[in-house]
Design a protein around this motif. Structure first.
Motif, PDB file in Angstrom:
ATOM      1  N   ARG A 142       0.808  -1.217   0.000  1.00  0.00           N
ATOM      2  CA  ARG A 142       0.000   0.000   0.000  1.00  0.00           C
ATOM      3  C   ARG A 142       0.846   1.275   0.000  1.00  0.00           C
ATOM      4  O   ARG A 142       0.317   2.363   0.118  1.00  0.00           O
ATOM      5  N   ARG A 143       2.130   1.132  -0.092  1.00  0.00           N
ATOM      6  CA  ARG A 143       2.991   2.306  -0.079  1.00  0.00           C
ATOM      7  C   ARG A 143       2.748   3.123  -1.344  1.00  0.00           C
ATOM      8  O   ARG A 143       2.957   2.622  -2.462  1.00  0.00           O
ATOM      9  N   PRO A 144       2.320   4.387  -1.222  1.00  0.00           N
ATOM     10  CA  PRO A 144       2.094   5.188  -2.434  1.00  0.00           C
ATOM     11  C   PRO A 144       3.380   5.326  -3.244  1.00  0.00           C
ATOM     12  O   PRO A 144       4.476   5.421  -2.683  1.00  0.00           O
ATOM     13  N   ALA A 145       3.225   5.354  -4.548  1.00  0.00           N
ATOM     14  CA  ALA A 145       4.398   5.400  -5.424  1.00  0.00           C
ATOM     15  C   ALA A 145       5.277   6.604  -5.121  1.00  0.00           C
ATOM     16  O   ALA A 145       6.508   6.508  -5.093  1.00  0.00           O
ATOM     17  N   GLU A 146       4.638   7.739  -4.877  1.00  0.00           N
ATOM     18  CA  GLU A 146       5.399   8.960  -4.618  1.00  0.00           C
ATOM     19  C   GLU A 146       6.280   8.809  -3.372  1.00  0.00           C
ATOM     20  O   GLU A 146       7.447   9.228  -3.351  1.00  0.00           O
ATOM     21  N   GLU A 147       5.725   8.171  -2.328  1.00  0.00           N
ATOM     22  CA  GLU A 147       6.505   7.966  -1.103  1.00  0.00           C
ATOM     23  C   GLU A 147       7.598   6.923  -1.325  1.00  0.00           C
ATOM     24  O   GLU A 147       8.702   7.052  -0.790  1.00  0.00           O
ATOM     25  N   ALA A 148       7.282   5.892  -2.098  1.00  0.00           N
ATOM     26  CA  ALA A 148       8.287   4.853  -2.352  1.00  0.00           C
ATOM     27  C   ALA A 148       9.477   5.433  -3.110  1.00  0.00           C
ATOM     28  O   ALA A 148      10.633   5.119  -2.800  1.00  0.00           O
ATOM     29  N   VAL A 149       9.188   6.278  -4.087  1.00  0.00           N
ATOM     30  CA  VAL A 149      10.279   6.919  -4.833  1.00  0.00           C
ATOM     31  C   VAL A 149      11.115   7.775  -3.881  1.00  0.00           C
ATOM     32  O   VAL A 149      12.355   7.727  -3.896  1.00  0.00           O
ATOM     33  N   ALA A 150      10.434   8.537  -3.035  1.00  0.00           N
ATOM     34  CA  ALA A 150      11.155   9.372  -2.068  1.00  0.00           C
ATOM     35  C   ALA A 150      11.979   8.511  -1.109  1.00  0.00           C
ATOM     36  O   ALA A 150      13.092   8.885  -0.713  1.00  0.00           O
ATOM     37  N   ASP A 151      11.434   7.358  -0.719  1.00  0.00           N
ATOM     38  CA  ASP A 151      12.173   6.444   0.169  1.00  0.00           C
ATOM     39  C   ASP A 151      13.480   5.996  -0.481  1.00  0.00           C
ATOM     40  O   ASP A 151      14.546   6.002   0.140  1.00  0.00           O
ATOM     41  N   LEU A 152      13.370   5.566  -1.727  1.00  0.00           N
ATOM     42  CA  LEU A 152      14.559   5.033  -2.413  1.00  0.00           C
ATOM     43  C   LEU A 152      15.590   6.140  -2.644  1.00  0.00           C
ATOM     44  O   LEU A 152      16.793   5.922  -2.499  1.00  0.00           O
ATOM     45  N   GLU A 153      15.094   7.324  -2.979  1.00  0.00           N
ATOM     46  CA  GLU A 153      16.023   8.444  -3.157  1.00  0.00           C
ATOM     47  C   GLU A 153      16.674   8.823  -1.825  1.00  0.00           C
ATOM     48  O   GLU A 153      17.851   9.201  -1.779  1.00  0.00           O
ATOM     49  N   GLU A 154      15.916   8.699  -0.751  1.00  0.00           N
ATOM     50  CA  GLU A 154      16.477   9.019   0.560  1.00  0.00           C
ATOM     51  C   GLU A 154      17.582   8.032   0.931  1.00  0.00           C
ATOM     52  O   GLU A 154      18.634   8.415   1.445  1.00  0.00           O
ATOM     53  N   LEU A 155      17.332   6.764   0.659  1.00  0.00           N
ATOM     54  CA  LEU A 155      18.375   5.771   0.943  1.00  0.00           C
ATOM     55  C   LEU A 155      19.639   6.058   0.131  1.00  0.00           C
ATOM     56  O   LEU A 155      20.755   5.919   0.631  1.00  0.00           O
ATOM     57  N   ALA A 156      19.434   6.451  -1.122  1.00  0.00           N
ATOM     58  CA  ALA A 156      20.595   6.742  -1.966  1.00  0.00           C
ATOM     59  C   ALA A 156      21.368   7.939  -1.431  1.00  0.00           C
ATOM     60  O   ALA A 156      22.592   8.030  -1.586  1.00  0.00           O
ATOM     61  N   ARG A 157      20.676   8.854  -0.791  1.00  0.00           N
ATOM     62  CA  ARG A 157      21.360  10.009  -0.217  1.00  0.00           C
ATOM     63  C   ARG A 157      22.040   9.660   1.101  1.00  0.00           C
ATOM     64  O   ARG A 157      23.134  10.142   1.410  1.00  0.00           O
ATOM     65  N   LEU A 158      21.397   8.812   1.869  1.00  0.00           N
ATOM     66  CA  LEU A 158      21.981   8.419   3.157  1.00  0.00           C
ATOM     67  C   LEU A 158      23.165   7.464   2.972  1.00  0.00           C
ATOM     68  O   LEU A 158      23.951   7.265   3.896  1.00  0.00           O
ATOM     69  N   ASN A 159      23.238   6.858   1.798  1.00  0.00           N
ATOM     70  CA  ASN A 159      24.371   5.973   1.473  1.00  0.00           C
ATOM     71  C   ASN A 159      25.089   6.597   0.277  1.00  0.00           C
ATOM     72  O   ASN A 159      24.858   6.205  -0.879  1.00  0.00           O
ATOM     73  N   PRO A 160      25.955   7.573   0.515  1.00  0.00           N
ATOM     74  CA  PRO A 160      26.441   8.411  -0.588  1.00  0.00           C
ATOM     75  C   PRO A 160      27.528   7.769  -1.449  1.00  0.00           C
ATOM     76  O   PRO A 160      27.772   8.232  -2.560  1.00  0.00           O
ATOM     77  N   GLU A 161      28.180   6.742  -0.939  1.00  0.00           N
ATOM     78  CA  GLU A 161      29.265   6.169  -1.721  1.00  0.00           C
ATOM     79  C   GLU A 161      28.697   5.373  -2.892  1.00  0.00           C
ATOM     80  O   GLU A 161      27.665   4.721  -2.774  1.00  0.00           O
ATOM     81  N   ARG A 162      29.411   5.406  -4.013  1.00  0.00           N
ATOM     82  CA  ARG A 162      29.007   4.638  -5.182  1.00  0.00           C
ATOM     83  C   ARG A 162      30.104   3.654  -5.534  1.00  0.00           C
ATOM     84  O   ARG A 162      31.265   4.021  -5.490  1.00  0.00           O
ATOM     85  N   PRO A 163      29.735   2.450  -5.902  1.00  0.00           N
ATOM     86  CA  PRO A 163      28.374   1.941  -6.049  1.00  0.00           C
ATOM     87  C   PRO A 163      27.695   1.732  -4.697  1.00  0.00           C
ATOM     88  O   PRO A 163      28.357   1.471  -3.698  1.00  0.00           O
ATOM     89  N   TYR A 164      26.395   1.880  -4.716  1.00  0.00           N
ATOM     90  CA  TYR A 164      25.576   1.589  -3.541  1.00  0.00           C
ATOM     91  C   TYR A 164      24.659   0.428  -3.925  1.00  0.00           C
ATOM     92  O   TYR A 164      24.018   0.445  -4.968  1.00  0.00           O
ATOM     93  N   PHE A 165      24.611  -0.572  -3.045  1.00  0.00           N
ATOM     94  CA  PHE A 165      23.846  -1.786  -3.323  1.00  0.00           C
ATOM     95  C   PHE A 165      22.588  -1.803  -2.470  1.00  0.00           C
ATOM     96  O   PHE A 165      22.661  -1.897  -1.248  1.00  0.00           O
ATOM     97  N   LEU A 166      21.465  -1.695  -3.140  1.00  0.00           N
ATOM     98  CA  LEU A 166      20.175  -1.543  -2.466  1.00  0.00           C
ATOM     99  C   LEU A 166      19.317  -2.785  -2.754  1.00  0.00           C
ATOM    100  O   LEU A 166      18.778  -2.937  -3.852  1.00  0.00           O
ATOM    101  N   THR A 167      19.232  -3.661  -1.777  1.00  0.00           N
ATOM    102  CA  THR A 167      18.435  -4.880  -1.934  1.00  0.00           C
ATOM    103  C   THR A 167      16.991  -4.568  -1.566  1.00  0.00           C
ATOM    104  O   THR A 167      16.711  -4.062  -0.486  1.00  0.00           O
ATOM    105  N   LEU A 168      16.105  -4.882  -2.480  1.00  0.00           N
ATOM    106  CA  LEU A 168      14.712  -4.432  -2.384  1.00  0.00           C
ATOM    107  C   LEU A 168      13.788  -5.629  -2.194  1.00  0.00           C
ATOM    108  O   LEU A 168      13.743  -6.521  -3.048  1.00  0.00           O
ATOM    109  N   HIS A 169      13.048  -5.652  -1.099  1.00  0.00           N
ATOM    110  CA  HIS A 169      12.087  -6.719  -0.863  1.00  0.00           C
ATOM    111  C   HIS A 169      10.699  -6.182  -1.194  1.00  0.00           C
ATOM    112  O   HIS A 169      10.268  -5.179  -0.614  1.00  0.00           O
ATOM    113  N   VAL A 170      10.023  -6.840  -2.106  1.00  0.00           N
ATOM    114  CA  VAL A 170       8.727  -6.351  -2.580  1.00  0.00           C
ATOM    115  C   VAL A 170       7.633  -7.265  -2.053  1.00  0.00           C
ATOM    116  O   VAL A 170       7.634  -8.470  -2.329  1.00  0.00           O
ATOM    117  N   ARG A 171       6.723  -6.709  -1.303  1.00  0.00           N
ATOM    118  CA  ARG A 171       5.597  -7.473  -0.784  1.00  0.00           C
ATOM    119  C   ARG A 171       4.872  -8.163  -1.936  1.00  0.00           C
ATOM    120  O   ARG A 171       4.618  -7.548  -2.977  1.00  0.00           O
TER     121      ARG A 171
END
Lengths: 202, 547
Positions: free
Chosen positions: B474-503
């Motif tokens: 039920r996570r709205p798309a707009e919030e999910a996008v903001a979540d992923l962008e926030e994680l990318a900002r909180l983990n600034p080094e590249r490459p950043y490995f983001l494992t995504l679990h999808v309900r």
């Protein structure tokens, strides 16, 4: 909780300015120190007593708090000081209370947090440095409470300093409370609306 | 915009897929004809699972199924469209096309009884006023070769020559569940299977969804839904006793009761006895599926995108690897969008021997973008932290053997014994992580968590990562996008490995629409590529629960 010395405060007015401007895109600022108050617009009046009480989230007019189901606020005003308790819950088994006591005299305070409940979808945690610094001020004749916190959070890549700018605004009738939050790490603001829970215990 | 790194590889895959499909079509005809013809009956179950609705009919039919299939696969049900497992109709078609099963449709319970009553000797009357009596009736049905009926259905049972075995009407009136199950334990436990026990939990109140009951009857298993909440002292103690008396590494099938306890409490308790869970209570047709083998000569083949020894060099990007939650058979497999982006699927590995052709169905349907990983915690669903320490290596080795059978190189672990997505932790101490590395030497990577977790390490290029984001349905798309962008900002080094679990309830089409909104820095890659890249240049910090 203990009060900070005044040493770090003067240099950090820019932190507030940045917070008010919203979360800019790009990397996190790396020089986030403790928060400080901005004197401009500050109101030395005490916080409106109407803030005190228990407030329940109006979910359909708020940013989703999932995976939590509910978010309640308990505010307690004592002169120029306020206790802010954010109560997150999901059913009877899952509950977390985040408490913060600040004064609106502009003096920063420090406490420790044990759990970062705000966005539990994200891999963000309290790290070895669990210190949270906070500063608050009263605006608009006491009907707006502005709180800025800075804390170090832990992510998969290590530590990240995050600033949260929060404004609590009480309605003219005193029955609704709006909360606007800007996180330095997040592009979207978070907005919540709460309704007062009438105390039936007389 | 998603930039899928595998574009060139996918072109190659497309070619290979076309060739493989051609070969598959060619081999299908041969392998189908090579399999003996299975003559079976098929019936659609109605969809109201309440006591006053269709539950009496469905419970009777499912108990009949457990006996009808006793020595051959004879009776298969198509469950309603809103059933948790969405595949029953699709699998029936697949069985017909690929496994030589010839179904004849049955329309009514009367017709079913007429056709299969020869496999049954008696009937047990359960009490519609005491829901738990049905759970006990299932136990006795397996032991006494009986079906379960309500008083309304007694004439029907008698018409087909069945004899009364037991009448539970008013037997348990006013009893607590603990008292009922204690009585059932005293009466039946010595005669029931110690390899399987059925937790007939899930939904509650006046509803029951006993999809797994056919298999419990088929195996003469004990049925219960006792609480694993330590606060429910009496129920907890009896549940603990039952589980302690099972054979080593036996299987608990079904699911916990949503009314009584949590998934975490339930799986913690069974794990503490070295047992393993195979959910859910709604798992359908297992007494049938367990008797349909894979095609002759069939080998499970995964869609690997990188060879184990291949070296990959990451770029300065945010790499995302989506994995669907909660195993095969529920969720997005049959929904739109599968195959459009790289996606990993948690395989319920025991299906390789429990329901082999059912698992083949998924492998046969997989597109080049569908990648299978092993789950969950061990050879079945279990939490490693509560498992007695000396038993964990053997269990991990069993899981490793299943991975070999299924051509799987990535293993997933989840542990809710000390928390959940909201509170506590989902993390592992170093000594448990060590067991997985030692017991699965062929693995190219490990994934931990359900919601986000923070256990990370890398050893000789093999990463152990945790979920960094949980995408709720039920996570709205707009919030999910903001979540992923926030994680990318909180983990600034590249490459950043983001494992995504999808309900699992979220369709891939919707997931893609979210990922499409991310900037060019983000790249969705297959999980095996993701792990290879993470092993080559880990930018996460090693972290264990005990540090």
């Amino acid at each position: 909780m203990r009060r900070l010395t005044s040493a770090g405060r003067a240099a950090l007015a820019a932190v507030i300015i940045l917070a008010v401007a919203g979360a800019a895109r790009g990397p996190l600022p790396t020089n986030l120190g403790p928060p400080t108050r901005s004197d401009e617009g500050a109101d030395e009046a005490e916080i409106a007593a109407e803030f005190s009480g228990r407030w329940v989230l109006v979910a359909d007019r708020s940013t989703p708090v999932d995976p939590w189901r509910d978010l309640d606020l308990e505010l307690s005003v004592d002169g120029s000081e306020v206790d802010i308790r954010r109560i997150w819950s999901a059913g009877v088994r899952n509950r977390h209370v985040d408490s913060l006591r600040v004064a609106v005299d502009g003096e920063p305070v420090q406490d420790r947090i044990h759990h970062w409940a705000d966005s539990r979808h994200l891999g963000v945690y309290v790290g070895p440095d669990s210190t949270r610094s906070a500063v608050a001020q009263s605006l608009d004749g006491g009907r707006t409470l502005q709180v800025t916190t800075v804390q170090t959070l832990h992510t998969s890549q290590g530590s990240a300093r995050v600033r949260v700018y929060s404004e609590y605004r009480i309605s003219d009738e005193g029955d609704e409370l709006a909360l606007l939050e800007l996180r330095s790490s997040r592009n979207l603001p978070l907005h919540y609306l709460f309704r007062r829970v009438e105390n039936t215990e007389q | 915009m998603i930039r899928v790194r595998q574009r060139v590889v996918l072109s190659t895959h497309l070619l290979l897929f076309l060739v493989a499909t051609t070969l598959l079509v060619a081999s299908t005809a041969g392998s189908t004809s090579a399999q003996p013809v299975v003559e079976a009956s098929i019936m659609r179950l109605p969809g109201d699972w309440s006591i006053e609705g269709d539950l009496p009919t469905n419970a009777m039919l499912i108990s009949l199924q457990g006996h009808a299939n006793q020595d051959a696969p004879r009776l298969y049900f198509i469950y309603p469209p809103d059933w948790t497992y969405t595949f029953t109709e699709s699998v029936a078609e697949y069985y017909g096309e690929r496994h030589n099963v010839r179904f004849q449709e049955i329309a009514t319970p009367e017709e079913a009884l007429a056709r299969f009553s020869e496999h049954v000797e008696g009937y047990i009357v359960w009490d519609k006023n005491e829901r738990t009596s049905l759970t006990v009736a299932f136990t006795l049905a397996g032991l006494e070769n009986a079906i379960v009926v309500t008083e309304d259905q007694i004439p029907l049972a008698q018409q087909h020559g069945l004899q009364l075995v037991e009448d539970f009407r008013d037997r348990f009136s006013g009893w607590s569940d603990h008292e009922i199950y204690r009585w059932a334990y005293d009466q039946y436990w010595d005669r029931t299977s110690k390899e399987y026990v059925i937790w007939m939990g899930g939904v509650w109140n006046d509803v029951m969804e006993p999809g797994i009951a056919d298999f419990g009857i088929y195996q003469q298993a004990f049925f219960t839904d006792l609480s694993a909440d330590p606060a429910d002292t009496l129920e907890y103690q009896l549940a603990d006793r039952i589980l302690s008396e099972m054979n080593p590494h036996a299987i608990v099938m079904g699911w916990h009761s949503y009314r009584k306890d949590t998934e975490g409490q339930h799986v913690t308790l069974l794990s503490s006895h070295g047992l393993r869970m195979e959910g859910l209570n709604t798992l359908p047709n297992t007494s049938f599926n367990t008797q349909i083998p894979t095609s002759p000569g069939y080998r499970f083949t995964n869609n690997h995108n990188v060879s184990p020894d291949e070296q990959l060099v990451p770029e300065d990007k945010v790499y995302i690897a989506p994995i669907q939650t909660d195993g095969l058979g529920i969720g997005a497999w049959l929904q739109p969008g599968r195959g459009e982006i790289p996606y990993a699927w948690e395989v319920t590995m025991n299906w390789s021997w429990l329901s082999p052709a059912l698992l083949q169905y998924f492998y046969d349907m997989a597109t080049p973008n569908d990648y299978f990983i092993g789950s969950l915690g061990g050879p079945g669903y279990m939490y490693p932290k509560p498992v007695p320490g000396d038993e964990l290596p053997e269990l991990v080795e069993m899981a490793s053997d299943l991975m070999d059978t299924l051509d799987i190189r990535v293993f997933e672990i989840m542990d809710y014994s000390e928390g959940n997505r909201l509170v506590g932790n989902l993390d592992l101490p170093k000594e448990i992580v060590d067991v997985y590395y030692e017991g699965m030497p062929e693995a190219i990577g490990f994934v931990n968590g359900y919601g986000a977790a923070r256990t990370y390490t890398v050893r000789e290029g093999v990463p152990f990562v945790s979920y960094d984001y949980y995408l709720g349905e039920r996570r709205p798309a707009e919030e999910a996008v903001a979540d992923l962008e926030e994680l990318a900002r909180l983990n600034p080094e590249r490459p950043y490995f983001l494992t995504l679990h999808v309900r699992q309830w979220r369709s891939i089409e919707r997931v893609k629409s979210i990922l499409d909104q991310l900037g060019p820095e983000f790249e969705v890659v297959p999980l095996d590529v993701f792990l290879k890249l993470a092993g080559a240049e880990p930018t996460f910090e090693t972290w264990y629960l005990d540090q």
